[in-house]
Design an enzyme around this catalytic site. Structure first.
Site, PDB file in Angstrom:
ATOM      1  N   ASP A  37       0.852  -1.187   0.000  1.00 27.30           N
ATOM      2  CA  ASP A  37       0.000   0.000   0.000  1.00 27.30           C
ATOM      3  C   ASP A  37       0.887   1.236   0.000  1.00 27.30           C
ATOM      4  O   ASP A  37       1.958   1.242   0.620  1.00 27.30           O
ATOM      5  CB  ASP A  37      -0.894   0.026   1.237  1.00 27.30           C
ATOM      6  CG  ASP A  37      -1.946  -1.081   1.235  1.00 27.30           C
ATOM      7  OD1 ASP A  37      -2.410  -1.437   0.137  1.00 27.30           O
ATOM      8  OD2 ASP A  37      -2.296  -1.565   2.322  1.00 27.30           O
ATOM      9  N   ASP A  64      -7.118  -1.554  -4.422  1.00 26.96           N
ATOM     10  CA  ASP A  64      -8.156  -1.264  -3.428  1.00 26.96           C
ATOM     11  C   ASP A  64      -9.136  -0.221  -3.950  1.00 26.96           C
ATOM     12  O   ASP A  64     -10.347  -0.331  -3.750  1.00 26.96           O
ATOM     13  CB  ASP A  64      -7.526  -0.771  -2.122  1.00 26.96           C
ATOM     14  CG  ASP A  64      -6.593  -1.772  -1.483  1.00 26.96           C
ATOM     15  OD1 ASP A  64      -6.787  -2.987  -1.679  1.00 26.96           O
ATOM     16  OD2 ASP A  64      -5.656  -1.333  -0.787  1.00 26.96           O
TER      17      ASP A  64
END
Length: 157
Positions: free
Chosen positions: A118, A136
């Site tokens: 991330d 995401d």
């Protein structure tokens, strides 16, 4: 030649996987582990975070076998979305392709690294959204699209 009834699904999923993996590779080069690059002070920064859990780090301290369960869920979700999109209008295929592409992008991370990378980190003052990635974002947009489409299903006919 047979008509591919899910072409928007496949194209969308492939584009999401491509840009997700390229962005993850690039941002791993740009931001060192543990480092943060402030882009917009007080709002947005780039980070280098490995997420062993699912969305927003939930179940991050899971037992070792749970990694394989998460990987199976990713694949089952992508396969299920393929069948959901079959012979449906292009907006359903597009939204399902976003979710499937995101699931596959994160699946690739789990296979290659055992966790998901991330790098996007938003916050406003003391309020902080957990770091996330393009996969995401695609999953979120696709799910919202499917909810909107199926809540107005009479418009699809």
């Amino acid at each position: 030649m047979a008509r591919i009834s899910q072409k928007y699904f496949f194209i969308t999923a492939l584009v999401v996987v491509f840009f997700d993996q390229v962005s993850k590779f690039l941002f791993q080069q740009i931001v060192a582990p543990g480092e943060a690059k402030v882009i917009i002070p007080g709002f947005f920064k780039l980070v280098h975070v490995w997420n062993p859990g699912v969305a927003f780090g939930f179940f991050g301290n899971h037992p070792a076998w749970a990694k394989y369960l998460l990987m199976a869920v990713n694949l089952i979700a992508a396969l299920g979305l393929y069948f959901l999109a079959k012979d449906k209008p292009k907006q359903v295929q597009f939204s399902a392709g976003l979710v499937a592409g995101g699931a596959i992008g994160n699946f690739i991370d789990r296979v290659c690294h055992g966790q998901v990378f991330d790098f996007l980190d938003f916050h406003i003052g003391p309020y902080h959204w957990p770091a996330f990635n393009l996969a995401d974002s695609a999953i979120t947009m696709g799910v919202l699209g499917l909810i909107l489409i199926f809540s107005r299903e009479d418009k699809l006919k």
